[in-house]
Design an enzyme around this catalytic site. Structure first.
Site, short mmCIF file in Angstrom:
data_model
loop_
_atom_site.label_atom_id
_atom_site.label_comp_id
_atom_site.label_asym_id
_atom_site.label_seq_id
_atom_site.Cartn_x
_atom_site.Cartn_y
_atom_site.Cartn_z
N CYS A 2 0.70 -0.93 -0.16
CA CYS A 2 0.14 -0.32 0.04
C CYS A 2 0.70 1.44 -0.47
O CYS A 2 1.71 1.59 0.52
CB CYS A 2 -0.84 0.06 1.03
SG CYS A 2 -2.21 -1.51 1.47
N ARG A 27 3.65 0.99 -5.40
CA ARG A 27 2.91 -0.11 -4.48
C ARG A 27 2.12 -0.93 -4.08
O ARG A 27 1.78 -2.05 -3.38
CB ARG A 27 3.02 1.14 -2.64
CG ARG A 27 4.42 1.80 -3.19
CD ARG A 27 4.73 2.76 -1.59
NE ARG A 27 4.40 2.94 -0.42
CZ ARG A 27 5.33 1.87 -0.51
NH1 ARG A 27 6.70 1.95 -0.54
NH2 ARG A 27 5.31 1.42 1.02
N TRP A 74 -2.51 -2.11 -1.53
CA TRP A 74 -2.36 -4.19 -1.74
C TRP A 74 -2.42 -4.91 -0.93
O TRP A 74 -2.22 -4.86 0.00
CB TRP A 74 -0.64 -4.04 -2.02
CG TRP A 74 0.03 -5.26 -3.10
CD1 TRP A 74 0.25 -5.67 -4.02
CD2 TRP A 74 0.89 -6.15 -1.98
NE1 TRP A 74 1.22 -6.51 -3.90
CE2 TRP A 74 0.73 -7.52 -2.55
CE3 TRP A 74 0.41 -6.52 -0.24
CZ2 TRP A 74 1.32 -9.01 -2.28
CZ3 TRP A 74 0.79 -7.77 -0.05
CH2 TRP A 74 1.53 -8.84 -0.70
N ASN A 100 -0.68 1.24 6.43
CA ASN A 100 0.28 0.60 4.84
C ASN A 100 0.63 0.02 6.49
O ASN A 100 1.10 0.18 7.02
CB ASN A 100 1.08 1.10 3.85
CG ASN A 100 2.24 0.17 4.04
OD1 ASN A 100 2.32 -0.99 3.27
ND2 ASN A 100 3.38 0.76 3.57
N GLY A 101 0.55 -1.56 6.53
CA GLY A 101 0.51 -2.07 7.08
C GLY A 101 -0.04 -3.25 7.29
O GLY A 101 -0.94 -4.08 6.62
N GLU A 482 18.94 -13.72 -12.15
CA GLU A 482 18.56 -12.00 -12.46
C GLU A 482 17.84 -12.13 -14.07
O GLU A 482 16.47 -11.08 -13.69
CB GLU A 482 20.23 -10.88 -12.70
CG GLU A 482 19.30 -9.75 -12.35
CD GLU A 482 17.95 -8.92 -11.05
OE1 GLU A 482 17.94 -10.16 -10.04
OE2 GLU A 482 17.64 -8.04 -11.40
N LYS A 486 13.86 -10.69 -13.80
CA LYS A 486 13.26 -9.86 -14.85
C LYS A 486 12.31 -10.78 -15.49
O LYS A 486 11.28 -9.65 -15.51
CB LYS A 486 14.43 -9.28 -15.34
CG LYS A 486 15.65 -8.21 -14.97
CD LYS A 486 14.85 -6.88 -14.36
CE LYS A 486 14.31 -7.30 -13.30
NZ LYS A 486 15.53 -7.09 -11.26
N GLU A 489 8.91 -11.04 -13.54
CA GLU A 489 8.26 -10.86 -12.95
C GLU A 489 7.04 -9.57 -13.83
O GLU A 489 6.58 -9.20 -13.91
CB GLU A 489 9.48 -9.72 -12.70
CG GLU A 489 9.96 -9.43 -10.64
CD GLU A 489 10.78 -8.53 -11.25
OE1 GLU A 489 9.86 -7.45 -9.77
OE2 GLU A 489 11.31 -8.22 -11.26
N HIS A 505 22.79 -31.96 -15.09
CA HIS A 505 21.94 -32.95 -13.35
C HIS A 505 20.53 -32.92 -13.34
O HIS A 505 20.30 -33.13 -12.29
CB HIS A 505 22.80 -32.48 -12.06
CG HIS A 505 24.40 -32.53 -12.35
ND1 HIS A 505 24.67 -34.13 -12.27
CD2 HIS A 505 25.36 -31.91 -12.35
CE1 HIS A 505 26.26 -33.71 -12.25
NE2 HIS A 505 26.12 -32.33 -12.32
N LYS A 605 6.89 -2.27 -5.44
CA LYS A 605 7.82 -2.23 -5.59
C LYS A 605 8.62 -2.27 -4.43
O LYS A 605 9.75 -2.61 -3.64
CB LYS A 605 8.05 -0.74 -5.52
CG LYS A 605 9.30 -0.16 -5.30
CD LYS A 605 9.82 -0.58 -6.98
CE LYS A 605 11.44 0.20 -7.47
NZ LYS A 605 12.42 -1.18 -8.20
O1 M6R Z 1 14.27 -2.72 -2.22
P1 M6R Z 1 15.21 -3.81 -1.76
O2 M6R Z 1 15.67 -3.52 -2.87
O3 M6R Z 1 15.41 -4.30 -0.64
O4 M6R Z 1 13.61 -5.02 -2.43
C1 M6R Z 1 14.68 -6.19 -2.84
C2 M6R Z 1 13.28 -6.85 -3.24
O5 M6R Z 1 11.46 -6.87 -3.84
C3 M6R Z 1 13.65 -6.95 -5.36
O6 M6R Z 1 14.48 -6.66 -5.76
C4 M6R Z 1 12.33 -6.91 -5.85
O7 M6R Z 1 12.99 -8.74 -6.14
C5 M6R Z 1 12.30 -6.77 -7.63
N1 M6R Z 1 11.41 -6.05 -8.07
C6 M6R Z 1 13.12 -7.48 -8.26
O8 M6R Z 1 12.85 -6.53 -9.83
#
Ligand code: M6R
Length: 610
Positions: A2, A27, A74, A100-101, A482, A486, A489, A505, A605
């Protein structure tokens, strides 16, 4: 997760709230709501969907008033419905709350409140706060009622609270969820992050846990839950408001990928002086201490965890310090063994990731020193650590982390140089080569971005595939992870990252002529030749090979269907270059599929829940 925003001003605040919400939408975007006070009455509009969708139905900009709150949700407790959208109010519609929380003891609180005659309208945990305040209000001031209510609450919260009877006062509170106060000119703000209010003010105060802020348009007072006044420092943010805009790009993710040469250059700026690495005063770890450490533990999540894996290569190979890399979410439940010579490093773009914060808290219980590598100035993680090195990526708005990742790698590399020098694990010539290597990176990144047409071609050909595999060895394995993250996501395509040699394996069974396999295979003295063998294995099974290779490589183009070239650089630096084609590939595939790239489904985010 949120997002919350609030303004109290001498002018109409609706555009500021609306723009704030637009910037906070990363968020959470299940539902959205706004609330204003006029003539001592609340005017609330809310609905299910993203800001623009709901705005089309309810026209948020028709609301007006000099004080208001906004929220994008969220969902955690209660489904995605209009009733569950914030703000939530008490029985008499006098108290309005955005949150938020997670209120962990909300069920028992709700039960008690219902017994006392309170009527609940939503299934959220948030609504209990409005009723608890109502319960405590009686003859007390609103701020005292908020304090008393919060004493009964367990869990995390960033709260914005309005009281219809006092249209000049906005109350905010925080515990384990981010909240910043913005100091404006005859107006003051609250927000979940700095970029959402950056167009209006650069002066901010970060609330700490269990603090309450009382804002009028002229004044901000901050108090503990015991009611004692606190003196807090106002900080000035160096980010520009433009940095948080799309600046002509279709998506923040694309803009942020293209910003990487600038972001790395900024991250290096004034930190490489006369053959030395120099960090700012907040780094604060003495040479003497850095000579003594005999182990490093990195804690992080998601993309930042991948940066940590590459950091391990740098720290072990060059500074010769044994390094472990842990998921923030696992670390605290593992009974970690830490002693006074262990340095714990938290890596986080936002500085507000709940799992990383929890890991840092666990580390601090063991009395070890902590260092954070972070992009958000003044964020929770930076305030909890003894030392801080800021990445200077600028605001990262796209949910998929791109420039934050490469600047984290740059900082880890600089830190490795510093340690190698202090601990004398490298000679002057080696240090000089390392420094020259990173100085070339911004220009080299530009030439990787120039490969975009070839990457777009791959996206055009393969965006309809349902699976893909990313393979690399050594320092390229975290890049494979990574690249796969990407793609998952932003495109929602299933992707696996694997060490290239592990493939035999198990995962090799997945490979047939419909499977795209992305090899990260820059030239190096360690595994390059072996990776050529792994490429052959995939080719023999008909896999579609896309390879990231070093410029002038003659072997890989013979084997791969598509080769994307990156410039030659040092082994540990190649990851900063080789990840960029993978970011672009994920972006273009998601774009072809019409995905909501900056706000992918179910993702936020900043993940402020554990
Ligand atoms: O703000 P942070 O770097 O602590 O966030 C960690 C992860 O939530 C963040 O890297 C997430 O995996 C991203 N959406 C990746 O693109």
């Amino acid at each position: 997760m949120c997002g919350i925003v609030g303004v109290v001003s001498s002018n109409n605040v609706n555009e500021k709230l609306f723009n704030g919400l637009a910037n906070l939408e990363y968020r959470g975007y299940d539902s959205v709501g706004m609330c204003f006070i006029k003539n001592k009455r609340f005017y609330i509009k809310k609905g299910v969907g993203k800001l623009e969708e709901v705005h089309k139905k309810v026209n948020f900009l028709k609301l007006n008033g000099n004080i208001g709150l906004g929220h994008c949700r969220w969902s955690t407790h209660g489904g995605v419905t209009e009733k569950n959208a914030h703000p939530h109010v008490d029985c008499k519609n006098r108290i309005s709350v955005v949150h938020n929380g997670i209120i962990e003891n909300y069920s028992e609180l709700k039960e008690g409140l219902i017994k006392n005659g309170h009527k609940f309208y939503s299934q959220t945990d948030t609504e209990v706060i409005a009723h608890l305040i109502e319960d405590s209000l009686k003859d007390s001031r609103i701020e005292d009622a908020v304090r008393n209510a919060l004493k009964r609450v367990e869990g995390s919260y960033a709260l914005g609270i309005l009281f219809a009877g006092q249209p000049d006062k906005l109350i905010a509170a925080r515990n384990e969820s981010p909240l910043v106060i913005g100091i404006g000119n005859n107006e003051n703000f609250i927000a979940s992050d700095v970029p959402s209010i950056l167009s209006y003010t650069k002066k901010v105060i970060y609330l700490d846990d269990k603090e309450i802020a009382v804002l009028t348009k002229e004044h901000v007072g901050i108090f503990g839950l015991d009611g004692n006044k606190k003196n807090k420092k106002t900080q000035t943010i160096s980010w520009s408001a433009e940095a948080a805009q799309k600046s002509g790009y279709r998506h923040f993710m694309l803009k942020e990928i293209y910003e990487q040469p600038r972001a790395i250059a900024d991250t290096l700026d004034e930190r490489l002086l006369n053959g030395n690495v120099v960090f700012e005063k907040e780094f604060s770890l003495a040479d003497d201490y850095l000579t003594k450490i005999n182990r490093i533990v990195i804690v992080a999540c998601g993309t930042s965890w991948h940066a940590g894996l590459i950091g391990k290569f740098m720290l072990e190979e060059l500074a010769k310090i044994p390094t472990d890399v842990e998921y923030g979410s696992e670390f605290r439940y593992r009974h970690p063994l830490l002693d006074k010579n262990t340095l714990v490093i938290a890596i986080s773009q936002s500085g507000e990731t709940a799992d990383t914060i929890a890991a840092l808290k666990e580390a601090k219980k063991h009395g070890v020193k902590t260092l954070s590598i972070c992009n958000a100035m003044g964020s929770s993680i930076t305030r909890m650590s003894e030392g801080v090195i800021y990445t200077r990526a600028g605001p990262e708005i796209g949910v998929a982390s791109t420039k934050a990742f490469t600047t984290q790698l740059a900082v880890l590399y600089l830190f490795t140089i510093l340690l190698s020098k202090i601990r004398k694990t490298l000679n002057e010539k080696q240090i000089k080569d390392m420094i020259e290597g990173i100085r070339r990176i911004p220009l080299q990144l530009q030439s990787v971005l120039d490969e975009d047409d070839e990457i777009l071609k791959c996206a055009e050909l393969y965006h309809h595939k349902l699976n893909s595999i990313y393979l690399g060895r050594g320092v390229n394995f975290p890049i494979a992870l990574e690249g796969a993250l990407k793609l998952k996501e932003v495109s929602y395509i299933h992707a696996e990252g694997y060490p290239a040699a592990e493939m035999k394996h198990g995962p090799i069974a997945l490979i047939d002529k419909s499977m795209p396999v992305v090899f990260i295979a820059p030239h190096d003295v360690y595994t390059y030749k072996k990776v050529l063998g792994n490429i052959e294995e995939v080719k023999a099974r008909g896999g579609i090979i896309i390879a990231v290779a070093t410029e002038n490589d003659k072997e890989i183009p013979k084997k791969a269907k598509h080769t994307i070239f990156i410039p030659k650089t040092l082994y540990t630096l190649s990851s900063i270059l080789s990840v960029v084609p993978l970011q672009l590939l994920a972006y273009h595939i998601a774009d072809k599929l019409g995905r909501d790239i900056d706000k992918p489904r179910s993702l936020a985010k900043t993940v402020t829940v554990e």
